[in-house]
Design a protein around this motif. Structure first.
Motif, PDB file in Angstrom:
ATOM      1  N   CYS A  67       0.808  -1.221   0.000  1.00 14.50           N
ATOM      2  CA  CYS A  67       0.000   0.000   0.000  1.00 14.50           C
ATOM      3  C   CYS A  67       0.841   1.271   0.000  1.00 14.50           C
ATOM      4  O   CYS A  67       0.312   2.359  -0.216  1.00 14.50           O
ATOM      5  CB  CYS A  67      -0.955   0.010   1.195  1.00 14.50           C
ATOM      6  SG  CYS A  67      -2.373  -1.094   1.010  1.00 14.50           S
ATOM      7  N   LYS A  68       2.135   1.138   0.228  1.00 14.67           N
ATOM      8  CA  LYS A  68       3.009   2.319   0.199  1.00 14.67           C
ATOM      9  C   LYS A  68       3.035   2.958  -1.187  1.00 14.67           C
ATOM     10  O   LYS A  68       3.443   4.123  -1.349  1.00 14.67           O
ATOM     11  CB  LYS A  68       4.431   1.951   0.620  1.00 14.67           C
ATOM     12  CG  LYS A  68       5.342   3.158   0.810  1.00 14.67           C
ATOM     13  CD  LYS A  68       6.718   2.761   1.320  1.00 14.67           C
ATOM     14  CE  LYS A  68       7.663   3.954   1.385  1.00 14.67           C
ATOM     15  NZ  LYS A  68       7.223   4.979   2.342  1.00 14.67           N
ATOM     16  N   LYS A 274      11.207  -2.272  -2.359  1.00 16.82           N
ATOM     17  CA  LYS A 274      11.826  -0.998  -2.690  1.00 16.82           C
ATOM     18  C   LYS A 274      10.866  -0.215  -3.583  1.00 16.82           C
ATOM     19  O   LYS A 274      10.068  -0.788  -4.316  1.00 16.82           O
ATOM     20  CB  LYS A 274      13.161  -1.209  -3.413  1.00 16.82           C
ATOM     21  CG  LYS A 274      14.191  -1.996  -2.608  1.00 16.82           C
ATOM     22  CD  LYS A 274      14.624  -1.237  -1.364  1.00 16.82           C
ATOM     23  CE  LYS A 274      15.719  -1.983  -0.610  1.00 16.82           C
ATOM     24  NZ  LYS A 274      16.118  -1.302   0.635  1.00 16.82           N
ATOM     25  N   VAL A 275      10.960   1.108  -3.543  1.00 15.66           N
ATOM     26  CA  VAL A 275       9.973   1.938  -4.244  1.00 15.66           C
ATOM     27  C   VAL A 275      10.436   2.374  -5.639  1.00 15.66           C
ATOM     28  O   VAL A 275       9.798   3.207  -6.266  1.00 15.66           O
ATOM     29  CB  VAL A 275       9.646   3.202  -3.410  1.00 15.66           C
ATOM     30  CG1 VAL A 275       9.052   2.820  -2.078  1.00 15.66           C
ATOM     31  CG2 VAL A 275      10.900   4.074  -3.218  1.00 15.66           C
ATOM     32  N   TYR A 276      11.535   1.794  -6.137  1.00 18.64           N
ATOM     33  CA  TYR A 276      12.113   2.249  -7.397  1.00 18.64           C
ATOM     34  C   TYR A 276      11.132   2.224  -8.564  1.00 18.64           C
ATOM     35  O   TYR A 276      11.167   3.090  -9.433  1.00 18.64           O
ATOM     36  CB  TYR A 276      13.337   1.401  -7.749  1.00 18.64           C
ATOM     37  CG  TYR A 276      14.430   1.451  -6.717  1.00 18.64           C
ATOM     38  CD1 TYR A 276      14.866   2.671  -6.198  1.00 18.64           C
ATOM     39  CD2 TYR A 276      15.032   0.286  -6.243  1.00 18.64           C
ATOM     40  CE1 TYR A 276      15.865   2.725  -5.246  1.00 18.64           C
ATOM     41  CE2 TYR A 276      16.037   0.332  -5.295  1.00 18.64           C
ATOM     42  CZ  TYR A 276      16.450   1.553  -4.798  1.00 18.64           C
ATOM     43  OH  TYR A 276      17.438   1.608  -3.843  1.00 18.64           O
ATOM     44  N   LEU A 277      10.284   1.209  -8.620  1.00 21.28           N
ATOM     45  CA  LEU A 277       9.366   1.069  -9.745  1.00 21.28           C
ATOM     46  C   LEU A 277       7.920   1.370  -9.359  1.00 21.28           C
ATOM     47  O   LEU A 277       6.992   0.927 -10.023  1.00 21.28           O
ATOM     48  CB  LEU A 277       9.477  -0.342 -10.338  1.00 21.28           C
ATOM     49  CG  LEU A 277      10.825  -0.679 -10.988  1.00 21.28           C
ATOM     50  CD1 LEU A 277      10.831  -2.094 -11.509  1.00 21.28           C
ATOM     51  CD2 LEU A 277      11.142   0.295 -12.113  1.00 21.28           C
ATOM     52  N   ASP A 278       7.743   2.131  -8.288  1.00 20.74           N
ATOM     53  CA  ASP A 278       6.379   2.455  -7.870  1.00 20.74           C
ATOM     54  C   ASP A 278       5.666   3.377  -8.851  1.00 20.74           C
ATOM     55  O   ASP A 278       4.441   3.498  -8.817  1.00 20.74           O
ATOM     56  CB  ASP A 278       6.377   3.077  -6.468  1.00 20.74           C
ATOM     57  CG  ASP A 278       6.231   2.017  -5.379  1.00 20.74           C
ATOM     58  OD1 ASP A 278       6.260   0.824  -5.712  1.00 20.74           O
ATOM     59  OD2 ASP A 278       6.083   2.389  -4.199  1.00 20.74           O
ATOM     60  N   GLY A 279       6.412   4.052  -9.724  1.00 21.86           N
ATOM     61  CA  GLY A 279       5.766   4.844 -10.768  1.00 21.86           C
ATOM     62  C   GLY A 279       4.947   3.956 -11.682  1.00 21.86           C
ATOM     63  O   GLY A 279       3.808   4.273 -12.038  1.00 21.86           O
ATOM     64  N   PHE A 280       5.502   2.802 -12.046  1.00 27.68           N
ATOM     65  CA  PHE A 280       4.790   1.825 -12.871  1.00 27.68           C
ATOM     66  C   PHE A 280       3.595   1.259 -12.102  1.00 27.68           C
ATOM     67  O   PHE A 280       2.492   1.116 -12.642  1.00 27.68           O
ATOM     68  CB  PHE A 280       5.751   0.703 -13.264  1.00 27.68           C
ATOM     69  CG  PHE A 280       5.108  -0.439 -13.997  1.00 27.68           C
ATOM     70  CD1 PHE A 280       4.737  -0.308 -15.326  1.00 27.68           C
ATOM     71  CD2 PHE A 280       4.869  -1.655 -13.360  1.00 27.68           C
ATOM     72  CE1 PHE A 280       4.143  -1.364 -16.004  1.00 27.68           C
ATOM     73  CE2 PHE A 280       4.275  -2.703 -14.030  1.00 27.68           C
ATOM     74  CZ  PHE A 280       3.915  -2.561 -15.357  1.00 27.68           C
ATOM     75  N   PHE A 281       3.817   0.956 -10.828  1.00 30.03           N
ATOM     76  CA  PHE A 281       2.753   0.437  -9.962  1.00 30.03           C
ATOM     77  C   PHE A 281       1.622   1.463  -9.854  1.00 30.03           C
ATOM     78  O   PHE A 281       0.431   1.123  -9.895  1.00 30.03           O
ATOM     79  CB  PHE A 281       3.338   0.138  -8.580  1.00 30.03           C
ATOM     80  CG  PHE A 281       2.493  -0.764  -7.709  1.00 30.03           C
ATOM     81  CD1 PHE A 281       1.196  -1.134  -8.062  1.00 30.03           C
ATOM     82  CD2 PHE A 281       3.004  -1.242  -6.507  1.00 30.03           C
ATOM     83  CE1 PHE A 281       0.430  -1.962  -7.249  1.00 30.03           C
ATOM     84  CE2 PHE A 281       2.244  -2.064  -5.673  1.00 30.03           C
ATOM     85  CZ  PHE A 281       0.960  -2.425  -6.051  1.00 30.03           C
ATOM     86  N   ALA A 282       1.986   2.747  -9.718  1.00 31.63           N
ATOM     87  CA  ALA A 282       0.979   3.809  -9.595  1.00 31.63           C
ATOM     88  C   ALA A 282       0.100   3.889 -10.835  1.00 31.63           C
ATOM     89  O   ALA A 282      -1.119   4.098 -10.737  1.00 31.63           O
ATOM     90  CB  ALA A 282       1.670   5.152  -9.342  1.00 31.63           C
ATOM     91  N   ILE A 283       0.703   3.727 -12.007  1.00 34.57           N
ATOM     92  CA  ILE A 283      -0.074   3.733 -13.252  1.00 34.57           C
ATOM     93  C   ILE A 283      -1.108   2.616 -13.230  1.00 34.57           C
ATOM     94  O   ILE A 283      -2.265   2.809 -13.615  1.00 34.57           O
ATOM     95  CB  ILE A 283       0.859   3.579 -14.466  1.00 34.57           C
ATOM     96  CG1 ILE A 283       1.740   4.821 -14.626  1.00 34.57           C
ATOM     97  CG2 ILE A 283       0.046   3.347 -15.751  1.00 34.57           C
ATOM     98  CD1 ILE A 283       2.850   4.653 -15.643  1.00 34.57           C
TER      99      ILE A 283
END
Length: 379
Positions: A67-68, A274-283
């Motif tokens: 959820c982060k 790790k949050v490195y690819l959270d941009g993709f997750f956010a999409i």
């Protein structure tokens, strides 16, 4: 299933409008509350009765780790919204003055930054003094240092690594920094949109950065630049609408969004959260809200209302469950009931704050200080 039922329920067609933005913010807010209530920490495990354990960790805390991504969702939507506001503002300035100068750009940043800070300052003024009555006097948090309090009041405690009365406010330093850098980002994105995303990705992953002291001060913010930059990229090319146009039917939308979510979760598991690819997750999260959840009448309304109050709730919810009423909030012991209790209380407080802003004419003051001159004349 009828043809009408298989189209996106949006009076503006495929447009990713303010309604869709609020629905996505509502989803992000739910994730934010869950993430904060059930941290993957032994201290938190004692506060609720778990449904089951997964590798020795409560399943609620395992979900909390994923959820982060709410941070990346908020940042992507912020970048998207700022880009759209900039475009609208630029057109009005060009129409009235003929040229969109650097001064006009600075005025844009100033107005949006003031809107953000006035919302933050109201929360600060109302909630920080209350800490005295709940056993955590703010002067103790600030170690009797006036400057620590001032820095926290300006939302910059995380940037300068000084004490903050609310750990959640680390996000303020991030968004303020991105607001200040926004004209530079727009300069880049209007000339080479992919370059901004490439720079963000490079800063996030490049090991060289660790050895550059002049930029190391900002290194902990690089990972958050990617989703913000993606927001600008998606806004410039209307990518949400284009994706929706290609996946308008419910089966297509489900296959796309569930596949993206599954891939995002797998990547996060592989990267050990790790949050490195959270941009993709956010999409993936935003598309799921846009293409699927917005079709559900009652649920979409609930999410939309939550999204409208998400800014205020983000700023004060930590006080409610952590500093003021921790025992009460966790008293149901069941995670879902705990979450619902905090969500309902936070929403009601946000609505009361909204009425307070109107009753005290606080909103009128903010509007007066942040409305460009040409818009005042037009009004």
């Amino acid at each position: 299933m009828s043809k009408q039922a298989r189209t996106l329920d949006n009076p503006n067609g495929w447009k990713f409008d303010i309604r869709q933005t609020n629905i996505a913010k509502g989803v992000a807010l739910i994730m934010l509350l869950w993430h904060h209530l059930f941290y993957s920490s032994a201290e938190y495990y004692q506060r609720f009765t778990t449904m089951r354990l997964y590798k020795g960790i409560p399943i609620e805390s395992t979900v909390s780790n994923y959820c982060k991504v709410c941070v990346a969702v908020f940042l992507l939507l912020s970048g998207y919204g700022l880009y759209m506001s900039w475009q609208s503002y630029e057109k009005k300035v060009v129409k009235s003055k003929g040229k969109f100068t650097i001064l006009s750009q600075l005025v844009f940043v100033k107005n949006h930054l003031l809107k953000l800070m006035f919302s933050f300052w109201l929360i600060y003024i109302l909630f920080v003094p209350l800490s005295v009555f709940f056993g955590t006097p703010f002067w103790e948090i600030y170690k009797n240092n006036f400057w620590y309090g001032l820095i926290d009041f300006l939302g910059l405690a995380n940037l300068f690594k000084t004490p903050s009365i609310n750990g959640t406010w680390w996000f303020m330093s991030v968004i303020i920094l991105f607001y200040l850098l926004f004209p530079l980002m727009m300069f880049i994105v209007k000339r080479s949109p992919g370059t901004l995303v490439a720079i963000a990705v490079f800063l996030t992953f490049s090991p060289v950065i660790k050895f550059l002291p002049q930029v190391a001060f900002f290194s902990r913010y690089y990972a958050w630049l990617v989703p913000f930059a993606l927001g600008l990229f998606f806004a410039r090319y209307g990518l949400f609408e284009k994706i929706a146009g290609l996946n308008g039917s419910i089966p297509k939308a489900l296959i796309l969004t569930l596949s993206l979510l599954a891939a995002s979760i797998a990547l996060r598991l592989y990267l050990r959260h790790k949050v490195y690819l959270d941009g993709f997750f956010a999409i993936a999260v935003i598309l799921f809200a846009y293409l699927i959840l917005s079709r559900v009448p009652v649920l979409s309304k609930v999410l939309e209302h939550l999204g409208k109050q998400s800014g205020a709730i983000f700023m004060f919810h930590t006080f409610i469950f952590s500093r003021y009423f921790r025992e009460f909030i966790y008293s149901p012991k069941n995670a879902i009931l705990i979450f619902l209790l905090l969500a309902v209380i936070s929403y009601l407080i946000a609505v009361l704050l909204q009425y307070l802003r109107k009753w005290t004419r606080y909103d009128k003051l903010v509007k007066m200080l942040t409305t460009p001159k040409q818009q005042k004349k037009a009004a």
